[in-house]
Design a protein around this motif. Structure first.
Motif, PDB file in Angstrom:
ATOM      1  N   ALA A   3      28.201  19.405 -42.607  1.00 14.25           N
ATOM      2  CA  ALA A   3      28.528  18.393 -43.769  1.00 14.25           C
ATOM      3  C   ALA A   3      28.773  16.958 -43.465  1.00 14.25           C
ATOM      4  O   ALA A   3      28.502  16.099 -44.192  1.00 14.25           O
ATOM      5  CB  ALA A   3      29.312  19.005 -44.733  1.00 14.25           C
ATOM      6  N   PHE A   4      29.899  17.196 -42.682  1.00 14.39           N
ATOM      7  CA  PHE A   4      30.402  15.799 -41.949  1.00 14.39           C
ATOM      8  C   PHE A   4      29.498  14.854 -41.463  1.00 14.39           C
ATOM      9  O   PHE A   4      29.062  13.682 -41.790  1.00 14.39           O
ATOM     10  CB  PHE A   4      31.368  15.924 -41.207  1.00 14.39           C
ATOM     11  CG  PHE A   4      32.940  15.945 -41.712  1.00 14.39           C
ATOM     12  CD1 PHE A   4      33.578  14.700 -41.413  1.00 14.39           C
ATOM     13  CD2 PHE A   4      33.247  16.694 -42.378  1.00 14.39           C
ATOM     14  CE1 PHE A   4      34.902  14.622 -41.974  1.00 14.39           C
ATOM     15  CE2 PHE A   4      34.487  16.778 -42.986  1.00 14.39           C
ATOM     16  CZ  PHE A   4      35.461  15.512 -42.819  1.00 14.39           C
ATOM     17  N   CYS A   9      31.443  17.784 -48.102  1.00 12.33           N
ATOM     18  CA  CYS A   9      30.558  16.635 -49.137  1.00 12.33           C
ATOM     19  C   CYS A   9      31.690  15.926 -49.756  1.00 12.33           C
ATOM     20  O   CYS A   9      31.528  14.858 -50.319  1.00 12.33           O
ATOM     21  CB  CYS A   9      29.741  17.210 -50.101  1.00 12.33           C
ATOM     22  SG  CYS A   9      28.411  17.818 -49.162  1.00 12.33           S
ATOM     23  N   ILE A  10      32.940  16.535 -49.922  1.00 10.37           N
ATOM     24  CA  ILE A  10      34.161  15.901 -50.434  1.00 10.37           C
ATOM     25  C   ILE A  10      34.715  14.895 -49.714  1.00 10.37           C
ATOM     26  O   ILE A  10      35.213  13.562 -49.881  1.00 10.37           O
ATOM     27  CB  ILE A  10      34.952  16.743 -51.408  1.00 10.37           C
ATOM     28  CG1 ILE A  10      34.148  17.469 -52.576  1.00 10.37           C
ATOM     29  CG2 ILE A  10      36.252  16.194 -51.855  1.00 10.37           C
ATOM     30  CD1 ILE A  10      35.061  18.736 -53.117  1.00 10.37           C
ATOM     31  N   ILE A  11      35.370  15.308 -48.652  1.00  5.83           N
ATOM     32  CA  ILE A  11      36.016  14.867 -47.754  1.00  5.83           C
ATOM     33  C   ILE A  11      35.502  13.769 -46.693  1.00  5.83           C
ATOM     34  O   ILE A  11      35.902  12.680 -46.507  1.00  5.83           O
ATOM     35  CB  ILE A  11      36.706  15.870 -46.701  1.00  5.83           C
ATOM     36  CG1 ILE A  11      37.658  16.828 -47.386  1.00  5.83           C
ATOM     37  CG2 ILE A  11      37.562  15.235 -45.383  1.00  5.83           C
ATOM     38  CD1 ILE A  11      38.079  17.869 -46.565  1.00  5.83           C
ATOM     39  N   GLY A  70      34.626   8.240 -44.841  1.00  2.54           N
ATOM     40  CA  GLY A  70      33.654   7.223 -44.347  1.00  2.54           C
ATOM     41  C   GLY A  70      33.858   6.062 -45.424  1.00  2.54           C
ATOM     42  O   GLY A  70      34.098   4.743 -44.640  1.00  2.54           O
ATOM     43  N   GLY A  71      34.169   6.092 -46.525  1.00  2.00           N
ATOM     44  CA  GLY A  71      34.534   5.039 -47.315  1.00  2.00           C
ATOM     45  C   GLY A  71      35.991   4.289 -46.910  1.00  2.00           C
ATOM     46  O   GLY A  71      36.062   3.229 -47.031  1.00  2.00           O
ATOM     47  N   LEU A 118      32.399  13.180 -59.298  1.00  2.00           N
ATOM     48  CA  LEU A 118      31.885  14.054 -58.444  1.00  2.00           C
ATOM     49  C   LEU A 118      32.535  15.008 -57.727  1.00  2.00           C
ATOM     50  O   LEU A 118      32.443  16.156 -57.359  1.00  2.00           O
ATOM     51  CB  LEU A 118      30.877  13.122 -57.431  1.00  2.00           C
ATOM     52  CG  LEU A 118      29.763  12.409 -57.734  1.00  2.00           C
ATOM     53  CD1 LEU A 118      28.902  11.649 -56.724  1.00  2.00           C
ATOM     54  CD2 LEU A 118      28.843  13.201 -58.717  1.00  2.00           C
ATOM     55  N   ALA A 119      33.741  14.249 -57.426  1.00  2.00           N
ATOM     56  CA  ALA A 119      35.002  15.116 -56.532  1.00  2.00           C
ATOM     57  C   ALA A 119      35.492  16.364 -57.539  1.00  2.00           C
ATOM     58  O   ALA A 119      35.773  17.346 -57.152  1.00  2.00           O
ATOM     59  CB  ALA A 119      36.102  14.020 -56.001  1.00  2.00           C
TER      60      ALA A 119
END
Length: 543
Positions: free
Chosen positions: A34-35, A163-165, A170-171, A362-363
């Motif tokens: 996922a990462f 997908c959350i972390i 990244g941002g 989304l989170a």
């Protein structure tokens, strides 16, 4: 002695405990996947701009799409090969190679100063890693039919967490000198995207150690299936086989079905004791690695194990993979388009939300995936047929897709209403989607003997990667054309076109699932061979 099996599908089996160390390692590998997929999305546009090769924003979008799709397309090229290799070398070695390959590829991408180097890094990450397919084969081999569904349900849980972390990492850590000025960032000023990628590399390094020191190759390794059956058995081999099977039953080897044993005396000169009778386990071969001995004997007249081509290109696995590809296409298009819709101004049919609001929605909806996977999915898998779960899932999520492009109509009545309905719809999509995905993965596992499961999952993952690579491009093109004023005559649904397309595709997928043979709901080694007697023996429920 003669050994008699008293198994019955109508009886509820007590769920076997999952091997904790193995499952922790599995979830860590899934988290790495996922990462690897999601960490670049928050900064990919800025990275393209920093390369200085995009003259317009249209070029930025085009190059970003190429960079994002390259990973999935590379996995399409290598997925089957890694899966087949895991059947030969074993799952653990291939998984270790995949995690370490991603570690190296992430370093290449993180230090990229040109578009070419970044593209090479993403392609290497896809080519060197086939773990998504191999991991499912590994889970199938460390579980039995009583706990396999629960184990598979944890995979989307780890994926959802990543997908959350990953986007947050990244941002929040990309271009630190720009986001957090006044701090001497040293090498991170020259490599502005290295810091978030180091977080991913740290996870990959820790996961490599877990695979190396905690993960254990399953008892039912693919190589054990490649052992030929023993020559005609003797009375001594019968006794030896009985001893092995009794030991297995006593100590409960991982991956084997619990069997109620009934010992009966049989004369040593009774030839029936030396043959594999209908309801008894045969002796004289490695009972810890057998997979439906009787069914293998009848499989198109071939000696077990069946040839790879004969196994993969049968109706059951091909149909299962086809529906799995449709699921992958639908969800990748949705995941690509829902942030675009939310960011689009209301006068064009969107919600006009900012990046922070989109991320929060989304989170927040992602929490529903955890609740459903932990509490609902295990109950569904234990009490409902897999095909029924899959079909009901399609019937629920398809109208959910269609409602999103009309949420802006609620804005004039209450400013909070579109966001409230959006998060409810997202929770339904995540929760129901997690149940449908788990059911589909279990059915793919059930469609093939363990001896070729790596190749089958590799093929499924390879083809799913193909649609995940092409799907966002197709969805983006359809969205752009549908909101262009000059194309209004061709797209009467305007901005809702792509969401209606996903809804229709969901119903088509539900219809396609009726082509899948019902026996796929049983573990492969328990599937009836087609006679009424054997069908009655397995009962109405797969678990």
């Amino acid at each position: 002695f003669r050994l008699a099996s008293t198994m019955s599908g109508k009886l509820k089996r007590k769920e076997s405990p999952l091997p904790k160390g193995q499952m922790v390692t599995v979830l860590a590998v899934q988290l790495c996947e996922a990462f690897q997929t999601n960490i670049i999305f928050p900064f990919i546009v800025f990275m393209i701009r920093d390369f200085g090769i995009a003259e317009t924003e249209h070029d930025v979008g085009r190059l970003s799409g190429i960079l994002a799709a390259s990973f999935s397309l590379a996995q399409f090229a290598s997925g089957f090969a890694w899966g087949y290799l895991s059947d030969v070398l074993g799952r653990r070695r291939v998984i270790l190679l995949g995690v370490f390959g991603c570690f190296l590829a992430t370093g290449v991408f993180a230090t990229a100063k040109t578009f070419s180097q970044a593209l090479i890094g993403r392609i290497l990450a896809g080519l060197l890693n086939g773990n998504m397919g191999v991991l499912k084969s590994f889970v199938a081999e460390i579980t039995d039919s009583s706990n396999r569904g629960r184990a598979f349900s944890y995979l989307p849980l780890a994926w959802g967490l990543g997908c959350i972390i990953a986007p947050m990492l990244g941002g929040g850590l990309a271009r630190p000198a720009v986001q957090y000025p006044g701090i001497p960032w040293g090498p991170f000023e020259y490599f502005p995207y290295l810091l978030p990628c180091l977080g991913a590399m740290l996870l990959q390094g820790v996961t490599s150690l877990l695979v190396l020191f905690v993960m254990v190759e399953p008892v039912n390794t693919a190589r054990s299936f490649r052992k030929p059956l023993a020559p005609p058995r003797t009375q001594a081999s019968v006794g030896q086989g009985t001893a092995h099977l009794l030991a297995d039953a006593e100590f409960g080897k991982v991956g084997e079905e619990p069997v109620a044993l009934e010992l009966q005396e049989a004369p040593l000169d009774d030839s029936s004791a030396l043959a594999p009778p209908d309801d008894d386990y045969g002796f004289g071969f490695d009972v810890t690695s057998h997979s439906n001995y009787l069914q293998q004997q009848d499989e198109e007249g071939e000696d077990p194990p069946a040839r790879l081509q004969a196994v993969l290109f049968q109706r059951k696995p091909l149909l299962a993979i086809g529906v799995y590809m449709l699921i992958a296409l639908i969800y990748i298009c949705f995941d690509e388009m829902i942030p675009v819709l939310m960011a689009t101004p209301p006068d064009l049919g969107g919600l006009g939300l900012g990046s922070a609001e989109i991320g929060t929605l989304l989170a927040g909806a992602g929490v529903s995936l955890f609740v459903v996977v932990l509490l609902v999915v295990p109950w569904l898998l234990a009490n409902c047929r897999l095909l029924m779960i899959l079909r009901v899932h399609f019937l629920i999520v398809s109208p959910t897709f269609v409602c999103f492009p009309y949420l802006h109509l609620l804005q004039p009545h209450a400013s909070w209403a579109p966001k409230a309905v959006a998060i409810i719809a997202l929770c339904i999509k995540h929760g129901v989607g997690g149940a449908g995905f788990t059911a589909m993965v279990v059915m793919i596992t059930n469609s093939c003997p363990l001896s070729h499961l790596g190749a089958l999952n590799g093929l499924a993952q390879s083809l799913a990667s193909l649609v995940r690579g092409l799907g966002p491009w197709a969805a983006g093109w359809l969205w752009t054309q549908s909101i262009t004023p000059d194309m209004a005559a061709y797209f009467p649904l305007r901005h809702a076109t792509i969401f209606w397309a996903m809804g229709v595709l969901g119903y088509v997928s539900a219809l396609a699932s009726f082509l899948i043979p019902a026996t796929i709901q049983y573990p492969y080694e328990e599937q009836p061979a087609g006679t009424k007697r054997e069908a009655r023996r397995h009962g109405p429920n797969p678990q």
